[in-house]
Design an enzyme around this catalytic site. Structure first.
Site, PDB file in Angstrom:
ATOM      1  N   ASP A 209     -42.790 -27.782  15.859  1.00  0.00           N
ATOM      2  CA  ASP A 209     -43.792 -27.285  14.916  1.00  0.00           C
ATOM      3  C   ASP A 209     -44.410 -28.425  14.096  1.00  0.00           C
ATOM      4  O   ASP A 209     -43.766 -29.452  13.869  1.00  0.00           O
ATOM      5  CB  ASP A 209     -43.132 -26.257  13.986  1.00  0.00           C
ATOM      6  CG  ASP A 209     -44.161 -25.399  13.278  1.00  0.00           C
ATOM      7  OD1 ASP A 209     -45.344 -25.431  13.659  1.00  0.00           O
ATOM      8  OD2 ASP A 209     -43.787 -24.688  12.330  1.00  0.00           O
TER       9      ASP A 209
ATOM     10  N   GLY B   7     -50.323 -29.598  14.027  1.00  0.00           N
ATOM     11  CA  GLY B   7     -51.596 -29.443  13.330  1.00  0.00           C
ATOM     12  C   GLY B   7     -51.561 -30.094  11.958  1.00  0.00           C
ATOM     13  O   GLY B   7     -52.485 -30.824  11.574  1.00  0.00           O
TER      14      GLY B   7
ATOM     15  N   TRP C  65     -49.566 -32.464  10.929  1.00  0.00           N
ATOM     16  CA  TRP C  65     -49.448 -33.921  11.113  1.00  0.00           C
ATOM     17  C   TRP C  65     -50.843 -34.524  11.290  1.00  0.00           C
ATOM     18  O   TRP C  65     -51.166 -35.547  10.692  1.00  0.00           O
ATOM     19  CB  TRP C  65     -48.581 -34.197  12.344  1.00  0.00           C
ATOM     20  CG  TRP C  65     -48.324 -35.631  12.637  1.00  0.00           C
ATOM     21  CD1 TRP C  65     -47.280 -36.399  12.194  1.00  0.00           C
ATOM     22  CD2 TRP C  65     -49.133 -36.499  13.462  1.00  0.00           C
ATOM     23  NE1 TRP C  65     -47.385 -37.678  12.692  1.00  0.00           N
ATOM     24  CE2 TRP C  65     -48.523 -37.761  13.468  1.00  0.00           C
ATOM     25  CE3 TRP C  65     -50.315 -36.327  14.185  1.00  0.00           C
ATOM     26  CZ2 TRP C  65     -49.042 -38.849  14.184  1.00  0.00           C
ATOM     27  CZ3 TRP C  65     -50.845 -37.406  14.887  1.00  0.00           C
ATOM     28  CH2 TRP C  65     -50.203 -38.645  14.877  1.00  0.00           C
TER      29      TRP C  65
ATOM     30  N   HIS D 265     -51.235 -32.413  18.873  1.00  0.00           N
ATOM     31  CA  HIS D 265     -50.543 -31.958  20.091  1.00  0.00           C
ATOM     32  C   HIS D 265     -50.362 -33.129  21.060  1.00  0.00           C
ATOM     33  O   HIS D 265     -49.316 -33.255  21.695  1.00  0.00           O
ATOM     34  CB  HIS D 265     -51.334 -30.838  20.774  1.00  0.00           C
ATOM     35  CG  HIS D 265     -51.435 -29.582  19.952  1.00  0.00           C
ATOM     36  ND1 HIS D 265     -50.342 -29.015  19.318  1.00  0.00           N
ATOM     37  CD2 HIS D 265     -52.489 -28.774  19.655  1.00  0.00           C
ATOM     38  CE1 HIS D 265     -50.730 -27.920  18.678  1.00  0.00           C
ATOM     39  NE2 HIS D 265     -52.028 -27.761  18.853  1.00  0.00           N
TER      40      HIS D 265
ATOM     41  N   TRP E 216     -52.258 -17.710  22.421  1.00  0.00           N
ATOM     42  CA  TRP E 216     -53.573 -17.452  23.024  1.00  0.00           C
ATOM     43  C   TRP E 216     -54.618 -17.135  21.956  1.00  0.00           C
ATOM     44  O   TRP E 216     -55.817 -17.264  22.191  1.00  0.00           O
ATOM     45  CB  TRP E 216     -53.508 -16.276  24.002  1.00  0.00           C
ATOM     46  CG  TRP E 216     -52.658 -16.526  25.204  1.00  0.00           C
ATOM     47  CD1 TRP E 216     -51.440 -15.979  25.473  1.00  0.00           C
ATOM     48  CD2 TRP E 216     -52.939 -17.392  26.325  1.00  0.00           C
ATOM     49  NE1 TRP E 216     -50.942 -16.441  26.677  1.00  0.00           N
ATOM     50  CE2 TRP E 216     -51.857 -17.310  27.227  1.00  0.00           C
ATOM     51  CE3 TRP E 216     -54.011 -18.230  26.664  1.00  0.00           C
ATOM     52  CZ2 TRP E 216     -51.803 -18.027  28.421  1.00  0.00           C
ATOM     53  CZ3 TRP E 216     -53.961 -18.940  27.845  1.00  0.00           C
ATOM     54  CH2 TRP E 216     -52.869 -18.835  28.712  1.00  0.00           C
TER      55      TRP E 216
ATOM     56  N   LEU F 174     -29.551 -32.549  34.175  1.00  0.00           N
ATOM     57  CA  LEU F 174     -30.137 -32.066  32.920  1.00  0.00           C
ATOM     58  C   LEU F 174     -31.191 -31.022  33.280  1.00  0.00           C
ATOM     59  O   LEU F 174     -31.896 -31.178  34.272  1.00  0.00           O
ATOM     60  CB  LEU F 174     -30.783 -33.276  32.220  1.00  0.00           C
ATOM     61  CG  LEU F 174     -31.620 -33.086  30.981  1.00  0.00           C
ATOM     62  CD1 LEU F 174     -30.786 -32.467  29.872  1.00  0.00           C
ATOM     63  CD2 LEU F 174     -32.136 -34.453  30.498  1.00  0.00           C
TER      64      LEU F 174
ATOM     65  N   ARG G  72     -35.860 -26.715  14.504  1.00  0.00           N
ATOM     66  CA  ARG G  72     -37.289 -26.485  14.227  1.00  0.00           C
ATOM     67  C   ARG G  72     -37.771 -27.585  13.303  1.00  0.00           C
ATOM     68  O   ARG G  72     -37.126 -27.870  12.277  1.00  0.00           O
ATOM     69  CB  ARG G  72     -37.511 -25.110  13.579  1.00  0.00           C
ATOM     70  CG  ARG G  72     -38.989 -24.837  13.333  1.00  0.00           C
ATOM     71  CD  ARG G  72     -39.274 -23.414  12.925  1.00  0.00           C
ATOM     72  NE  ARG G  72     -40.714 -23.214  12.867  1.00  0.00           N
ATOM     73  CZ  ARG G  72     -41.344 -22.085  13.163  1.00  0.00           C
ATOM     74  NH1 ARG G  72     -40.664 -21.018  13.517  1.00  0.00           N
ATOM     75  NH2 ARG G  72     -42.656 -22.006  13.096  1.00  0.00           N
TER      76      ARG G  72
ATOM     77  N   ARG H 201     -37.979 -19.970  10.340  1.00  0.00           N
ATOM     78  CA  ARG H 201     -38.016 -18.756  11.158  1.00  0.00           C
ATOM     79  C   ARG H 201     -37.963 -19.106  12.642  1.00  0.00           C
ATOM     80  O   ARG H 201     -38.223 -20.240  13.037  1.00  0.00           O
ATOM     81  CB  ARG H 201     -39.257 -17.922  10.838  1.00  0.00           C
ATOM     82  CG  ARG H 201     -40.540 -18.658  10.965  1.00  0.00           C
ATOM     83  CD  ARG H 201     -41.756 -17.774  10.657  1.00  0.00           C
ATOM     84  NE  ARG H 201     -42.940 -18.604  10.641  1.00  0.00           N
ATOM     85  CZ  ARG H 201     -43.443 -19.176   9.560  1.00  0.00           C
ATOM     86  NH1 ARG H 201     -42.915 -18.951   8.372  1.00  0.00           N
ATOM     87  NH2 ARG H 201     -44.506 -19.972   9.646  1.00  0.00           N
TER      88      ARG H 201
ATOM     89  N   SER I  56     -39.703 -17.308  15.104  1.00  0.00           N
ATOM     90  CA  SER I  56     -41.004 -17.090  15.756  1.00  0.00           C
ATOM     91  C   SER I  56     -40.893 -16.602  17.208  1.00  0.00           C
ATOM     92  O   SER I  56     -41.537 -17.149  18.107  1.00  0.00           O
ATOM     93  CB  SER I  56     -41.846 -18.375  15.711  1.00  0.00           C
ATOM     94  OG  SER I  56     -42.057 -18.763  14.383  1.00  0.00           O
TER      95      SER I  56
ATOM     96  N   GLU J 277     -26.560 -22.208  16.096  1.00  0.00           N
ATOM     97  CA  GLU J 277     -26.709 -22.857  14.799  1.00  0.00           C
ATOM     98  C   GLU J 277     -28.179 -23.246  14.639  1.00  0.00           C
ATOM     99  O   GLU J 277     -28.838 -23.615  15.619  1.00  0.00           O
ATOM    100  CB  GLU J 277     -25.851 -24.135  14.740  1.00  0.00           C
ATOM    101  CG  GLU J 277     -24.366 -23.881  14.819  1.00  0.00           C
ATOM    102  CD  GLU J 277     -23.832 -23.136  13.594  1.00  0.00           C
ATOM    103  OE1 GLU J 277     -24.316 -23.399  12.484  1.00  0.00           O
ATOM    104  OE2 GLU J 277     -22.944 -22.286  13.771  1.00  0.00           O
TER     105      GLU J 277
HETATM  106  C1  FPP Z   1     -46.820 -26.228  16.888  1.00  0.00           C
HETATM  107  O1  FPP Z   1     -47.635 -26.982  16.055  1.00  0.00           O
HETATM  108  C2  FPP Z   1     -46.919 -26.667  18.258  1.00  0.00           C
HETATM  109  C3  FPP Z   1     -47.433 -25.940  19.282  1.00  0.00           C
HETATM  110  C4  FPP Z   1     -47.969 -24.583  19.126  1.00  0.00           C
HETATM  111  C5  FPP Z   1     -47.514 -26.464  20.617  1.00  0.00           C
HETATM  112  C6  FPP Z   1     -46.464 -27.456  21.013  1.00  0.00           C
HETATM  113  C7  FPP Z   1     -46.980 -28.140  22.166  1.00  0.00           C
HETATM  114  C8  FPP Z   1     -46.875 -29.439  22.459  1.00  0.00           C
HETATM  115  C9  FPP Z   1     -46.063 -30.412  21.702  1.00  0.00           C
HETATM  116  C10 FPP Z   1     -47.645 -29.948  23.607  1.00  0.00           C
HETATM  117  C11 FPP Z   1     -47.537 -29.222  24.906  1.00  0.00           C
HETATM  118  C12 FPP Z   1     -46.185 -29.315  25.509  1.00  0.00           C
HETATM  119  C13 FPP Z   1     -45.932 -29.674  26.775  1.00  0.00           C
HETATM  120  C14 FPP Z   1     -44.564 -29.531  27.308  1.00  0.00           C
HETATM  121  C15 FPP Z   1     -46.952 -30.226  27.631  1.00  0.00           C
HETATM  122  P1  FPP Z   1     -48.757 -26.222  15.241  1.00  0.00           P
HETATM  123  O2  FPP Z   1     -50.043 -26.426  15.939  1.00  0.00           O
HETATM  124  O3  FPP Z   1     -48.390 -24.802  15.039  1.00  0.00           O
HETATM  125  O4  FPP Z   1     -48.738 -27.016  13.915  1.00  0.00           O
HETATM  126  P2  FPP Z   1     -49.096 -26.459  12.462  1.00  0.00           P
HETATM  127  O5  FPP Z   1     -48.104 -25.386  12.149  1.00  0.00           O
HETATM  128  O6  FPP Z   1     -48.958 -27.651  11.611  1.00  0.00           O
HETATM  129  O7  FPP Z   1     -50.500 -25.943  12.543  1.00  0.00           O
END
Ligand code: FPP
Length: 253
Positions: A28, A31, A33, A45, A77, A139, A196, A202, A204, A215
């Protein structure tokens, strides 16, 4: 060099304790970051994907057998079209760039979720990753893609109901382990630890059945997924090793 040494020390220390078999991660904060740096969310991402290589390296070094990452949820989506498209492209890029490394690390790729509805290019890449690594056993890298825990349970219940109707399964034979065998994680141990990043407390809709006794480790709110280095991961494992897992019984201490 100094950092490598401290990582090596942490790895040695962790290996002296009980290493989780299965770690599941909610990646998480991509965005946030990016926003903090004045960048587009999609850039977050892109940096986030880069962290998966370190994750696998540490898993292998300390002997974690299963690692599950939440890459795209059934709810994702609803994000802006451009962000969804970027995430779908990143799946392809990640596989193209990393699949040989993943294979050489002895890792086998599995996908949790209904990936049949992904765009063709993503689906083809996923099929290739699964097939290309299918003989590996050291793995297991589970990528949750179009995954939702409730949707997974609905699918499991429908599959079991169909077997009951077909006379292949008796209602009295439905047990907790039979349900587990109808989930995407069939045959795998439950997560011992769910991590997380970015401070949210949470789950989610992530592995709700499998994580009943996991844990939880939540990073500080200012540690976003693109910040998740080997040191943070090893710290999470060290904290896990101090936990007293009781599974509803009495403390072993
Ligand atoms: C949450 O950050 C992250 C995601 C919804 C996507 C995670 C995906 C990747 C790291 C890339 C794709 C993975 C692979 C395996 C190719 P957020 O966008 O919800 O961040 P925010 O809560 O700060 O908005």
């Amino acid at each position: 060099m100094a950092e490598d040494l401290s990582i090596q020390t942490m790895i040695s220390l962790v290996k002296q304790g009980k290493v989780p078999q299965h770690v599941a991660i909610i990646m998480d904060g991509n965005g946030r970051w990016a926003r903090m740096r004045g960048l587009a969310r999609t850039v977050g991402h892109k940096y986030g994907v880069e962290k998966l290589r370190d994750l696998l390296t540490v898993c292998k070094a300390i002997g974690i057998k299963y690692v599950t990452v939440y890459a795209f949820s059934t709810e994702n989506w609803s994000r802006p079209k451009e962000e969804v498209e970027t995430l779908m492209k990143l799946i392809v890029e990640f596989i193209n760039k990393e699949i040989d490394n993943i294979k050489n690390e002895g890792a086998r790729v599995h996908v949790l979720g209904d990936w049949s509805v992904l765009p063709t290019a993503s689906r083809d890449a996923v099929a290739y990753a699964i097939d290309h690594t299918k003989d590996n056993t050291e793995l297991h890298l589970n990528v949750a893609l179009n995954y939702g825990g409730r949707a997974e349970l609905v699918k499991a219940f429908k599959d079991m109901a169909a077997k009951v109707v077909a006379g292949e399964l008796a209602i009295d034979d439905i047990t907790e382990s039979v349900i587990a065998e109808h989930l995407y994680t069939a045959g795998m141990p439950d997560p011992d630890l769910v991590i997380r990043t970015a401070g949210e407390m949470r789950l989610s809709n992530f592995l709700p059945y499998q994580s009943a006794y996991a844990e939880l480790w939540i990073s500080p709110a200012n540690v976003f997924w693109p910040d998740f280095g080997k040191d943070v991961f090893l710290k999470a494992i060290m904290d896990y090793q101090k936990r007293d897992r009781r599974f509803g019984g009495l403390s072993s201490k």
